[in-house]
Design an enzyme around this catalytic site. Sequence first.
Site, PDB file in Angstrom:
ATOM      1  N   TRP A 258     -16.603 144.964  10.775  1.00  0.00           N
ATOM      2  CA  TRP A 258     -17.624 143.926  10.624  1.00  0.00           C
ATOM      3  C   TRP A 258     -17.875 143.276  11.994  1.00  0.00           C
ATOM      4  O   TRP A 258     -16.946 143.002  12.751  1.00  0.00           O
ATOM      5  CB  TRP A 258     -17.147 142.834   9.658  1.00  0.00           C
ATOM      6  CG  TRP A 258     -17.757 142.877   8.289  1.00  0.00           C
ATOM      7  CD1 TRP A 258     -17.339 143.634   7.229  1.00  0.00           C
ATOM      8  CD2 TRP A 258     -18.861 142.097   7.815  1.00  0.00           C
ATOM      9  NE1 TRP A 258     -18.125 143.371   6.129  1.00  0.00           N
ATOM     10  CE2 TRP A 258     -19.063 142.434   6.462  1.00  0.00           C
ATOM     11  CE3 TRP A 258     -19.700 141.146   8.396  1.00  0.00           C
ATOM     12  CZ2 TRP A 258     -20.065 141.861   5.680  1.00  0.00           C
ATOM     13  CZ3 TRP A 258     -20.698 140.575   7.639  1.00  0.00           C
ATOM     14  CH2 TRP A 258     -20.877 140.936   6.292  1.00  0.00           C
TER      15      TRP A 258
ATOM     16  N   GLU B  60      -9.368 141.996   4.995  1.00  0.00           N
ATOM     17  CA  GLU B  60      -8.399 143.103   4.961  1.00  0.00           C
ATOM     18  C   GLU B  60      -7.348 143.015   6.070  1.00  0.00           C
ATOM     19  O   GLU B  60      -6.369 143.774   6.061  1.00  0.00           O
ATOM     20  CB  GLU B  60      -9.136 144.440   5.085  1.00  0.00           C
ATOM     21  CG  GLU B  60      -9.840 144.901   3.804  1.00  0.00           C
ATOM     22  CD  GLU B  60     -11.073 144.078   3.505  1.00  0.00           C
ATOM     23  OE1 GLU B  60     -11.871 143.816   4.440  1.00  0.00           O
ATOM     24  OE2 GLU B  60     -11.239 143.681   2.336  1.00  0.00           O
TER      25      GLU B  60
ATOM     26  N   THR C  10     -23.932 131.247   1.909  1.00  0.00           N
ATOM     27  CA  THR C  10     -23.122 130.887   0.740  1.00  0.00           C
ATOM     28  C   THR C  10     -21.751 130.395   1.206  1.00  0.00           C
ATOM     29  O   THR C  10     -21.477 130.334   2.408  1.00  0.00           O
ATOM     30  CB  THR C  10     -22.908 132.120  -0.177  1.00  0.00           C
ATOM     31  OG1 THR C  10     -22.014 133.034   0.476  1.00  0.00           O
ATOM     32  CG2 THR C  10     -24.230 132.794  -0.505  1.00  0.00           C
TER      33      THR C  10
ATOM     34  N   HIS D  93     -19.092 132.022   0.934  1.00  0.00           N
ATOM     35  CA  HIS D  93     -18.223 133.192   1.181  1.00  0.00           C
ATOM     36  C   HIS D  93     -17.420 133.001   2.475  1.00  0.00           C
ATOM     37  O   HIS D  93     -16.227 133.279   2.547  1.00  0.00           O
ATOM     38  CB  HIS D  93     -19.091 134.451   1.258  1.00  0.00           C
ATOM     39  CG  HIS D  93     -18.319 135.709   1.102  1.00  0.00           C
ATOM     40  ND1 HIS D  93     -18.343 136.716   2.041  1.00  0.00           N
ATOM     41  CD2 HIS D  93     -17.481 136.131   0.127  1.00  0.00           C
ATOM     42  CE1 HIS D  93     -17.575 137.705   1.644  1.00  0.00           C
ATOM     43  NE2 HIS D  93     -17.035 137.367   0.494  1.00  0.00           N
TER      44      HIS D  93
ATOM     45  N   ARG E 273     -17.794 133.292  22.876  1.00  0.00           N
ATOM     46  CA  ARG E 273     -16.322 133.320  22.868  1.00  0.00           C
ATOM     47  C   ARG E 273     -15.761 134.729  22.998  1.00  0.00           C
ATOM     48  O   ARG E 273     -14.540 134.902  23.004  1.00  0.00           O
ATOM     49  CB  ARG E 273     -15.818 132.614  21.597  1.00  0.00           C
ATOM     50  CG  ARG E 273     -15.998 131.109  21.659  1.00  0.00           C
ATOM     51  CD  ARG E 273     -16.079 130.456  20.291  1.00  0.00           C
ATOM     52  NE  ARG E 273     -16.209 128.994  20.417  1.00  0.00           N
ATOM     53  CZ  ARG E 273     -17.348 128.369  20.704  1.00  0.00           C
ATOM     54  NH1 ARG E 273     -18.467 129.079  20.929  1.00  0.00           N
ATOM     55  NH2 ARG E 273     -17.408 127.051  20.816  1.00  0.00           N
TER      56      ARG E 273
HETATM   57  N1  LIG Z   1     -19.117 138.223   6.156  1.00  0.00           N
HETATM   58  C1  LIG Z   1     -18.075 138.751   6.882  1.00  0.00           C
HETATM   59  C2  LIG Z   1     -17.097 139.555   6.309  1.00  0.00           C
HETATM   60  N2  LIG Z   1     -17.141 139.832   4.978  1.00  0.00           N
HETATM   61  C3  LIG Z   1     -16.391 140.947   4.383  1.00  0.00           C
HETATM   62  C4  LIG Z   1     -14.948 140.582   4.007  1.00  0.00           C
HETATM   63  O1  LIG Z   1     -14.148 140.321   5.166  1.00  0.00           O
HETATM   64  C5  LIG Z   1     -14.300 141.732   3.239  1.00  0.00           C
HETATM   65  O2  LIG Z   1     -14.309 142.886   4.061  1.00  0.00           O
HETATM   66  C6  LIG Z   1     -15.029 142.021   1.935  1.00  0.00           C
HETATM   67  O3  LIG Z   1     -15.133 140.808   1.184  1.00  0.00           O
HETATM   68  C7  LIG Z   1     -14.286 143.068   1.097  1.00  0.00           C
HETATM   69  O4  LIG Z   1     -12.966 142.650   0.803  1.00  0.00           O
HETATM   70  N3  LIG Z   1     -16.069 140.054   7.045  1.00  0.00           N
HETATM   71  C8  LIG Z   1     -15.983 139.788   8.391  1.00  0.00           C
HETATM   72  O5  LIG Z   1     -15.036 140.240   9.070  1.00  0.00           O
HETATM   73  N4  LIG Z   1     -16.940 138.996   8.994  1.00  0.00           N
HETATM   74  C9  LIG Z   1     -17.985 138.458   8.279  1.00  0.00           C
HETATM   75  O6  LIG Z   1     -18.832 137.728   8.858  1.00  0.00           O
HETATM   76  C1  LIG Z   2     -18.586 135.370   6.479  1.00  0.00           C
HETATM   77  C2  LIG Z   2     -19.418 135.902   5.369  1.00  0.00           C
HETATM   78  O1  LIG Z   2     -18.916 136.387   4.379  1.00  0.00           O
HETATM   79  C3  LIG Z   2     -20.907 135.684   5.434  1.00  0.00           C
HETATM   80  O2  LIG Z   2     -21.361 136.324   6.615  1.00  0.00           O
HETATM   81  C4  LIG Z   2     -21.614 136.284   4.222  1.00  0.00           C
HETATM   82  O3  LIG Z   2     -22.966 135.817   4.267  1.00  0.00           O
HETATM   83  P1  LIG Z   2     -23.585 135.110   2.951  1.00  0.00           P
HETATM   84  O4  LIG Z   2     -22.794 133.827   2.739  1.00  0.00           O
HETATM   85  O5  LIG Z   2     -25.033 134.813   3.311  1.00  0.00           O
HETATM   86  O6  LIG Z   2     -23.452 136.071   1.796  1.00  0.00           O
END
Ligand SMILES: Nc1c(NC[C@H](O)[C@H](O)[C@H](O)CO)[nH]c(=O)[nH]c1=O
Ligand SMILES: CC(=O)[C@@H](O)COP(=O)(O)O
Length: 178
Positions: A31, A67, A113, A115, A154
């Site tokens: 990612w 992960e 969101t 997340h 960064r």
């Molecule tokens: N949104 C980002 C993610 N999302 C994915 C999660 O880390 C994970 O791989 C998924 O939920 C499956 O378990 N990951 C990042 O490293 N950076 C992001 O911005």
């Molecule tokens: C860090 C994340 O999971 C984020 O990038 C996901 O984006 P969203 O909150 O718009 O689904």
Amino acid sequence: MGGDDFHKGVKQPSTKLDGSALRILIVHTRWNSEIVDPLVEGSITALVNYGVKRENIILRDVPGAFELPSAALRLIRQSQGQSQNLLMGSPQVSSAMPFDAAICVGVLIKGSTMHFEYIADATSHGIMKVGLDTGVPVIFGVLTCLTEEQATQRAGMGGHNHGADWGSAAVEMALLGL
Ligand SMILES: Nc1c(NC[C@H](O)[C@H](O)[C@H](O)CO)[nH]c(=O)[nH]c1=O
Ligand SMILES: CC(=O)[C@@H](O)COP(=O)(O)O
């Protein structure tokens, strides 16, 4: 601190660190790889500058930050000869060399969101737990940013590369108490 101010790097320890005998694991995400990859290179450069042999820097990648803890735990345990072949239902002891420290590298960028908040919280606590449970120092190398610009700054693109701090921290913690 203004919004554009950001961390310029950690003060280095007064004692000279010799990483020549160390074996270091770097687990990084795919990612945001365009930002993660320069961070990993910054860590590798710092490790080599402290004497760690490039062949003793082991890289593994995972999908995302969530992960990182489970991957670090599995790889550290495997290196300690504590791998478990779950398919066979019985432990298979490997004879690999143990890691002296690990660095978990990822970039979380806030979306629309919640997340981001949940992943950041789970990942930070998970990485801390791996270090405490295994006794192997695990460096938290995950940028948790509100914007992509904060992350690129960064990662050495217009600012200090935090990967360098994570590499020196890995050497320092691996040698702590020796
Ligand atoms: N949104 C980002 C993610 N999302 C994915 C999660 O880390 C994970 O791989 C998924 O939920 C499956 O378990 N990951 C990042 O490293 N950076 C992001 O911005
Ligand atoms: C860090 C994340 O999971 C984020 O990038 C996901 O984006 P969203 O909150 O718009 O689904």
